[in-house]
Design a protein around this motif. Structure first.
Motif, PDB file in Angstrom:
ATOM      1  N   HIS A  57       0.855  -1.184   0.000  1.00 21.65           N
ATOM      2  CA  HIS A  57       0.000   0.000   0.000  1.00 21.65           C
ATOM      3  C   HIS A  57       0.895   1.239   0.000  1.00 21.65           C
ATOM      4  CE1 HIS A  57      -3.643  -2.247   0.635  1.00 21.65           C
ATOM      5  NE2 HIS A  57      -3.252  -2.717   1.813  1.00 21.65           N
ATOM      6  N   ILE A  58       0.863   2.009  -1.087  1.00 20.68           N
ATOM      7  CA  ILE A  58       1.589   3.275  -1.127  1.00 20.68           C
ATOM      8  C   ILE A  58       0.601   4.359  -0.706  1.00 20.68           C
ATOM      9  CG2 ILE A  58       3.050   4.791  -2.501  1.00 20.68           C
ATOM     10  CD1 ILE A  58       3.302   2.481  -4.525  1.00 20.68           C
ATOM     11  N   LEU A  59       0.746   4.868   0.496  1.00 23.16           N
ATOM     12  CA  LEU A  59      -0.191   5.833   1.059  1.00 23.16           C
ATOM     13  C   LEU A  59      -0.005   7.199   0.391  1.00 23.16           C
ATOM     14  CD1 LEU A  59       0.034   4.724   4.794  1.00 23.16           C
ATOM     15  CD2 LEU A  59      -1.404   3.839   2.937  1.00 23.16           C
ATOM     16  N   PRO A  60      -0.945   8.135   0.563  1.00 22.37           N
ATOM     17  CA  PRO A  60      -0.858   9.414  -0.158  1.00 22.37           C
ATOM     18  C   PRO A  60       0.456  10.153   0.029  1.00 22.37           C
ATOM     19  CG  PRO A  60      -3.043   9.159   0.785  1.00 22.37           C
ATOM     20  CD  PRO A  60      -2.226   8.003   1.297  1.00 22.37           C
ATOM     21  N   THR A  61       1.100  10.008   1.189  1.00 21.15           N
ATOM     22  CA  THR A  61       2.383  10.678   1.426  1.00 21.15           C
ATOM     23  C   THR A  61       3.565   9.840   0.965  1.00 21.15           C
ATOM     24  OG1 THR A  61       2.517   9.739   3.656  1.00 21.15           O
ATOM     25  CG2 THR A  61       1.461  11.899   3.411  1.00 21.15           C
ATOM     26  N   GLY A  62       3.301   8.622   0.483  1.00 19.49           N
ATOM     27  CA  GLY A  62       4.371   7.681   0.218  1.00 19.49           C
ATOM     28  C   GLY A  62       4.854   7.669  -1.217  1.00 19.49           C
ATOM     29  N   SER A  63       6.035   7.062  -1.400  1.00 20.51           N
ATOM     30  CA  SER A  63       6.639   6.918  -2.719  1.00 20.51           C
ATOM     31  C   SER A  63       7.361   5.581  -2.785  1.00 20.51           C
ATOM     32  CB  SER A  63       7.631   8.061  -2.988  1.00 20.51           C
ATOM     33  OG  SER A  63       8.299   7.870  -4.219  1.00 20.51           O
ATOM     34  N   LEU A  64       7.090   4.819  -3.844  1.00 20.64           N
ATOM     35  CA  LEU A  64       7.740   3.528  -4.048  1.00 20.64           C
ATOM     36  C   LEU A  64       8.523   3.551  -5.341  1.00 20.64           C
ATOM     37  CD1 LEU A  64       8.245   0.487  -3.511  1.00 20.64           C
ATOM     38  CD2 LEU A  64       6.080   0.031  -4.692  1.00 20.64           C
ATOM     39  N   LYS A  65       9.820   3.263  -5.244  1.00 18.78           N
ATOM     40  CA  LYS A  65      10.651   3.015  -6.420  1.00 18.78           C
ATOM     41  C   LYS A  65      10.848   1.509  -6.497  1.00 18.78           C
ATOM     42  CE  LYS A  65      13.089   7.457  -6.450  1.00 18.78           C
ATOM     43  NZ  LYS A  65      14.411   8.130  -6.450  1.00 18.78           N
ATOM     44  N   TYR A  66      10.216   0.909  -7.495  1.00 22.07           N
ATOM     45  CA  TYR A  66      10.096  -0.545  -7.526  1.00 22.07           C
ATOM     46  C   TYR A  66      11.245  -1.181  -8.293  1.00 22.07           C
ATOM     47  CZ  TYR A  66       7.716  -5.056  -7.566  1.00 22.07           C
ATOM     48  OH  TYR A  66       7.383  -6.371  -7.379  1.00 22.07           O
ATOM     49  N   ALA A  67      11.663  -2.354  -7.829  1.00 24.15           N
ATOM     50  CA  ALA A  67      12.842  -3.030  -8.360  1.00 24.15           C
ATOM     51  C   ALA A  67      12.628  -3.520  -9.781  1.00 24.15           C
ATOM     52  CB  ALA A  67      13.207  -4.208  -7.466  1.00 24.15           C
ATOM     53  N   SER A  68      13.696  -3.503 -10.556  1.00 20.45           N
ATOM     54  CA  SER A  68      13.685  -4.117 -11.875  1.00 20.45           C
ATOM     55  C   SER A  68      13.927  -5.611 -11.748  1.00 20.45           C
ATOM     56  CB  SER A  68      14.751  -3.485 -12.767  1.00 20.45           C
ATOM     57  OG  SER A  68      14.448  -2.136 -13.028  1.00 20.45           O
ATOM     58  N   ASP A  69      13.569  -6.329 -12.792  1.00 17.85           N
ATOM     59  CA  ASP A  69      13.790  -7.768 -12.809  1.00 17.85           C
ATOM     60  C   ASP A  69      15.285  -8.062 -12.703  1.00 17.85           C
ATOM     61  OD1 ASP A  69      12.695 -10.532 -13.380  1.00 17.85           O
ATOM     62  OD2 ASP A  69      14.164 -10.323 -14.987  1.00 17.85           O
ATOM     63  N   SER A  70      15.619  -9.122 -11.961  1.00 17.65           N
ATOM     64  CA  SER A  70      17.032  -9.430 -11.723  1.00 17.65           C
ATOM     65  C   SER A  70      17.779  -9.769 -12.999  1.00 17.65           C
ATOM     66  CB  SER A  70      17.142 -10.599 -10.733  1.00 17.65           C
ATOM     67  OG  SER A  70      16.449 -11.742 -11.237  1.00 17.65           O
ATOM     68  N   ASN A  71      17.051 -10.232 -14.012  1.00 13.76           N
ATOM     69  CA  ASN A  71      17.710 -10.617 -15.260  1.00 13.76           C
ATOM     70  C   ASN A  71      17.665  -9.533 -16.329  1.00 13.76           C
ATOM     71  OD1 ASN A  71      18.263 -13.278 -14.302  1.00 13.76           O
ATOM     72  ND2 ASN A  71      16.113 -13.813 -14.706  1.00 13.76           N
ATOM     73  N   ARG A  73      -3.076  14.155  -2.980  1.00 12.59           N
ATOM     74  CA  ARG A  73      -1.707  14.431  -3.428  1.00 12.59           C
ATOM     75  C   ARG A  73      -1.371  13.719  -4.732  1.00 12.59           C
ATOM     76  NH1 ARG A  73       2.121  14.712   1.961  1.00 12.59           N
ATOM     77  NH2 ARG A  73       0.557  15.509   3.405  1.00 12.59           N
ATOM     78  N   ALA A  74      -2.358  13.069  -5.318  1.00 15.37           N
ATOM     79  CA  ALA A  74      -2.092  12.234  -6.480  1.00 15.37           C
ATOM     80  C   ALA A  74      -1.713  13.074  -7.701  1.00 15.37           C
ATOM     81  CB  ALA A  74      -3.311  11.374  -6.803  1.00 15.37           C
ATOM     82  N   GLU A  75      -0.770  12.552  -8.470  1.00 15.23           N
ATOM     83  CA  GLU A  75      -0.385  13.158  -9.730  1.00 15.23           C
ATOM     84  C   GLU A  75      -0.664  12.169 -10.852  1.00 15.23           C
ATOM     85  OE1 GLU A  75       3.704  14.156  -9.288  1.00 15.23           O
ATOM     86  OE2 GLU A  75       3.337  15.829  -7.924  1.00 15.23           O
ATOM     87  N   SER A  76      -0.465  12.611 -12.085  1.00 11.23           N
ATOM     88  CA  SER A  76      -0.645  11.709 -13.216  1.00 11.23           C
ATOM     89  C   SER A  76       0.296  10.523 -13.096  1.00 11.23           C
ATOM     90  CB  SER A  76      -0.386  12.455 -14.530  1.00 11.23           C
ATOM     91  OG  SER A  76      -1.327  13.489 -14.712  1.00 11.23           O
TER      92      SER A  76
END
Length: 723
Positions: free
Chosen positions: A146-160, A203-206
């Motif tokens: 859950h990425i809450l309105p104040t939160g930011s997630l930079k998600y991992a790329s595939d290991s390969n 706080r949502a953006e495009s």
């Protein structure tokens, strides 16, 4: 009157010294400071019972395409959750998560590292701060982030492959905040048993996919489930391969879109700069507007909703007639427009059915690789499909529409639903909107019941056809309601205190059980209107000692008051603010809209003129404007429009009992006593009307869902649509 505000904690089961409230009787007014809080508030939440008051006049389902999606509330971090940084560390500068546990990253905190865990089922991560996942080694089912309105997630790329951020099977990401990829230039792939849901928040953006580069041939690859309520930009190609993608807002794709055995629903304005193709079987639903360079059907199934417009800038290829199916609405028409149409067969019935108007100047038999001379398509046995008909689609946002503005003028006004009052003697006064939630305000009609007082507010979900809540207050009448930033502001009157501004906090659009309500005393006897101008609330309160009050929205603290007899209404078009007062002259003042709390906000108008006598003086008498005109409800003296820059009269419509108006891009909607009238906004020429003398139409509002809501006095609320 003293400029003061007070917070009442309401909702007592029993109250002290309950006093009968007359309509501002002399004794109550002179001794109003002596009264204790005697209000009784009830909050009804039985939707099944409340919905019995809402009656639709047919059994058809209202098309969801016209409705704004109801907001999905963000969850709270549970008390049992463990701080992610406190989880056991792994060998890769990260943490190892355990089965059936919850973790969190707090607001203001940043966690960077890998996440791992074997058979870590039913794990939930709450992100209120910043989470940078360098590698995802977690193996498990029912993993939720859950990425809450104040939160930011930079998600991992595939290991390969660092060119792709893979949302793996068993993972669901719900974001009210910011979702990006850890490596710049990474595309996004959603695995078959994974989901990514992008919700709105304050706080949502495009939502952007791959603004830097691409992976293979697809920036966005959907094999699982994707849904977004925000405007979405995809820089590259999009492939829906057996998955489901629902876009509830605008979508822009810079390259091509491939639908291959999957499902795509487009509920906003969609622009595809290159081609839309069905490499194999797939399903596409268009409910609003689609603009694409080329479109090739192959074995695709396409559903086009009533009023939708598909514009193909170059060529529409109707291929594989044995499997392609394009279905239109059953009653009203949609339009598919293409510069050229190439059909593998002259028999259109092999491709299309339903009410579709197919527009093209060049129609040939053939496909991308071969074609013959121009032909006439055979529209027989297609249950409504026509070619180059005169269907009109009204312009809306990026949808430019079909047909001239003169042609669009001929419409019918159809009643679709009614909402009855919450109790006897209650009269509907206004309607405000929050997505697909409508807030209907009521007050007891003092002309019929001078010895009782009070009002109420209903919460309605028109999409689901339900009345969700009804909140009643025995001491407060609610005249005009405005929704802003999880608060409901209402101008009205209090039994003991006179004109008030009510401020009620909402939780996910609904009234809370604690029934807390803040009341602020205003200038005058009864509050008529509340409007937000920049970061200022402006209220209008009537009677001889009336005026306009300026307040802070967050605290509802009054800043300044401007004396004005019979202050009736205030409205802004974003650039200018207009006010109406002094009913014998119909004084209209125009000001520049400003942010801040300048004492002279309503001090010196840039334009002031008298619209003329307004009778009766105690009517609704709404005033509104757009970028060109000011529209004034004159009561028995009709509706007048004036040039917003000069004050010169532009047009006049002679109809009695003009109480309320609302505007959109084409029309002026007039609530005039026993009915509603639709006029052309330029010259006030008649378009359509509805009359029913069993009620008193005093307020009209065009909803975010496209329907027209009319507060019809003691008969309740009537809901209409143009067709």
């Amino acid at each position: 009157m003293n400029l003061q505000s007070r917070v009442w904690l309401l909702g007592l089961v029993s109250v002290f010294a309950m006093t009968s409230c007359s309509d501002f009787r002399e004794e109550a007014w002179n001794n109003r400071k002596k009264y204790a809080d005697t209000a009784s508030i009830t909050l009804q939440t039985d939707a099944a019972m409340l919905t019995k008051r809402l009656a639709f006049l047919d059994n058809e389902t209202i098309p969801a395409l016209a409705l704004t999606r109801a907001g999905v509330p963000a969850p709270s971090i549970p008390d049992k959750a463990v701080q992610l940084a406190s989880a056991p560390t792994n060998y890769n500068n990260g943490v190892t998560l355990s089965k059936e546990n919850s973790y969190y990253v707090n607001e203001g905190e940043t966690f960077t590292g890998s996440i791992s865990g074997n058979s870590a089922d039913k794990v939930t991560i709450y992100v209120a701060g910043v989470l940078e996942v360098t590698a995802w080694w977690l193996i498990g089912n029912d993993v939720i982030i859950h990425i809450l309105p104040t939160g930011s997630l930079k998600y991992a790329s595939d290991s390969n492959n660092h060119a792709i951020a893979l949302v793996k099977d068993g993972v669901t990401i719900n974001t009210w905040g910011t979702f990006t990829t850890y490596y710049k230039g990474s595309g996004i792939r959603i695995a078959p048993d994974a989901a990514l849901n992008v919700y709105n928040s304050d706080r949502a953006e495009s939502f952007y996919v791959n603004p830097q580069g691409g992976m293979w041939d697809c920036s966005f690859w959907i094999e699982g489930s994707f849904q977004t309520d925000r405007p979405t930009v995809i820089d590259g190609n999009m492939l829906v391969n057996g998955g489901k993608a629902v876009f509830n807002s605008d979508l822009a794709v810079s390259e091509e879109v491939y639908v291959q055995g999957g499902f795509v629903e487009l509920n906003g304005c969609t622009t595809i700069e290159k081609d839309l193709k069905f490499p194999s079987a797939g399903f596409l639903r268009v409910t609003d507007y689609l603009n694409v360079r080329n479109m090739e059907t192959n074995q695709g199934s396409i559903d086009v909703s009533d009023g939708a417009l598909i514009q193909v800038m170059e060529n529409l290829f109707l291929t594989d007639g044995g499997h392609t199916k394009i279905s239109g609405p059953k009653k009203d028409y949609a339009v598919i427009e293409a510069a050229g149409i190439f059909s593998e067969t002259a028999r259109l019935s092999q491709f299309m059915s339903g009410c579709i108007d197919l527009h093209s100047a060049e129609i040939r038999q053939g496909n991308r690789w071969w074609y013959s001379d121009p032909i006439t398509l055979d529209t027989s046995n297609t249950n409504g499909v026509i070619v180059n008909g005169d269907t009109r689609i009204k312009a809306n946002g990026c949808n430019l529409g079909i047909g001239s503005s003169e042609e669009v003028g001929s419409v019918n006004l159809k009643e679709i639903a009614r909402l009855s009052p919450p109790a006897d003697y209650y009269s509907a006064t206004s309607v405000a909107f929050n997505g697909n939630l409508a807030y209907v305000s009521w007050h007891i009609n003092p002309k019929n019941n001078s010895e009782i007082f009070g009002g109420g507010i209903d919460v309605i979900n028109i999409t689901d056809r339900k009345v969700l809540q009804s909140r009643m207050n025995t001491d407060v009448k609610y005249n005009h309601t405005y929704f802003y930033n999880d608060w409901l502001f209402t101008a009205g009157g209090d039994c003991h205190w006179g004109a008030i501004l009510s401020k009620i906090h909402l939780q996910y659009g609904m009234f809370a059980d604690n029934k807390e309500e803040q009341l602020v005393t205003l200038t005058g006897v009864s509050g008529n209107c509340v409007e937000l101008v920049g970061n200022t609330l402006i209220t209008a309160s009537g009677a001889e000692d009336g005026g306009f009050d300026l307040l802070l929205p967050n605290s509802a603290k009054k800043q300044f008051s401007i004396s004005a007899s019979e202050a009736k209404y205030v409205y802004t078009n974003g650039e200018k603010v207009i006010t109406l007062n002094n009913m014998s002259l119909g004084t209209v003042n125009v000001y520049y809209a400003r942010n801040g709390w300048q004492e002279d906000m309503l001090d010196t108008p840039i334009l002031s003129f008298n619209a003329g006598a307004i009778t009766p003086a105690d009517g609704k008498n709404v005033i509104m404007c757009n970028e060109k005109y000011i529209y004034v409800c004159m009561g028995e003296n009709g509706l007048r429009s004036f040039d917003i820059n000069t004050g010169d009269e532009v047009a006049y419509y002679n109809v009695k009992q003009v109480n309320g108006i609302d505007l959109d891009g084409n029309y002026v909607y007039v609530a005039n006593g026993y009915g509603i009238t639709v006029l052309n906004k330029e010259d006030l020429a008649y378009v359509s009307s509805f009359v029913d003398n069993r009620g008193s139409a005093n307020y009209v509002k065009k909803g975010e869902d496209g329907f027209i809501y009319v507060a019809y006095g003691i008969t309740g609320v009537r809901i209409f649509q143009l067709e």
